[in-house]
Write an enzyme that holds these catalytic residues in place. Structure first.
Site, PDB file in Angstrom:
ATOM      1  CG  HIS A   1     -14.780   5.880  -3.980  1.00  0.00           C
ATOM      2  ND1 HIS A   1     -14.988   7.240  -4.154  1.00  0.00           N
ATOM      3  CD2 HIS A   1     -15.370   5.282  -5.045  1.00  0.00           C
ATOM      4  CE1 HIS A   1     -15.677   7.441  -5.266  1.00  0.00           C
ATOM      5  NE2 HIS A   1     -15.922   6.265  -5.825  1.00  0.00           N
TER       6      HIS A   1
ATOM      7  CB  SER B   1     -16.051   7.385  -8.954  1.00  0.00           C
ATOM      8  OG  SER B   1     -17.181   7.601  -8.176  1.00  0.00           O
TER       9      SER B   1
ATOM     10  CG  ASP C   1     -13.449   9.762  -2.458  1.00  0.00           C
ATOM     11  OD1 ASP C   1     -12.476   9.017  -2.691  1.00  0.00           O
ATOM     12  OD2 ASP C   1     -14.611   9.501  -2.828  1.00  0.00           O
TER      13      ASP C   1
END
Length: 260
Positions: free
Chosen positions: A73, A212, A120
């Site tokens: 992402h 992230s 992811d």
């Protein structure tokens, strides 16, 4: 080990998504190190930072001289990777910035649904090879999955407070422990797949917005990539959720091998 979980999305997961069951529970977009402290400079030589212009987008992990692993992402149209960085406010001696040549998301990642965190994971190929040394070097990928209770290190430049955001200038680190899959599933009912692993601590040490794509490192081996978790961050009963590297080792090596 190394075989990714199936791509098919189960019907019950779709029902959860349609009912909005994920509301207030995810923080993947952009997704600090809460209850941590400044890392010893360059003690995490595989840590990278993804930038779009002068804006920090995500963390990342150097896994080869031209390869960085991060969360799927985190993909942007045009961005660069900084290596050998500690302070984002000043240029460190080993710091390098290299443009991204190609971003390769896992083929099963559902980019059209921001609430779906399955698969992811993404490989970034750099335009040029990094200059490797003690302060910039790739990390070893996990072949075996992490053990429950195993101590690990998380790191990143993400916010150090939540829900109010306060981003540090320097790389922060914290110690967490691997949770059992059952405990992870109890924390996030219906949302955990076999390609995910949870890690946290009783004091609320956690990754958060801005982290992230960063590493979960256990005994010097990469076991996870920061993906999502609770919002606000740092709830002991709501651990951070990471893409489980041992389930994707074959895909990572195969993808890198095709293009080297």
């Amino acid at each position: 080990m190394g075989r990714p979980p199936p791509c098919a999305i189960q019907t019950w997961i779709l029902l959860f998504l349609l009912m909005g069951a994920w509301a207030g529970l995810t923080r993947a977009q952009g997704s600090k190190i809460l209850e941590g402290q400044e890392c010893k400079p360059h003690s995490q030589p595989w840590q990278t930072a993804l930038f779009q212009g002068e804006r920090l987008v995500c963390g990342g992990v150097l896994v080869g001289d031209r390869w960085v692993l991060t969360a799927a992402h985190c993909k942007k149209d045009k961005y660069s990777v900084r290596l050998g960085d500690h302070s984002l406010q000043k240029r460190d001696e080993p710091e390098q910035e290299i443009q991204v040549a190609r971003s390769i998301q896992h083929p099963c990642f559902n980019s059209s649904n921001p609430e779906d965190h399955s698969h992811d994971i993404m490989l970034i190929r750099l335009q040029n090879s990094a200059n490797l040394g003690d302060k910039v070097k790739p990390i070893e990928l996990a072949n075996l999955c992490p053990k429950v209770g195993q101590k690990c290190i998380i790191s990143g430049w993400g916010t150090v407070t939540s829900p109010q955001e306060n981003f540090p200038n320097t790389l922060n680190c914290a110690e967490v422990k691997i949770y059992s899959q059952n405990k992870c599933e109890r924390a996030y009912p219906g949302k955990i797949t076999e390609g995910m692993v949870c890690a946290g601590s009783s004091n609320g040490a956690d990754t958060c917005q801005g982290d992230s794509g960063g590493p979960l490192v256990c005994n010097g081996v990469l076991q996870g990539i920061t993906t999502w978790g609770s919002d606000p961050c740092g709830k002991p009963e709501k651990p951070g959720v990471y893409t489980k590297i041992c389930r994707y080792t074959n895909w990572i090596k195969k993808t890198m091998g095709k293009r080297d």
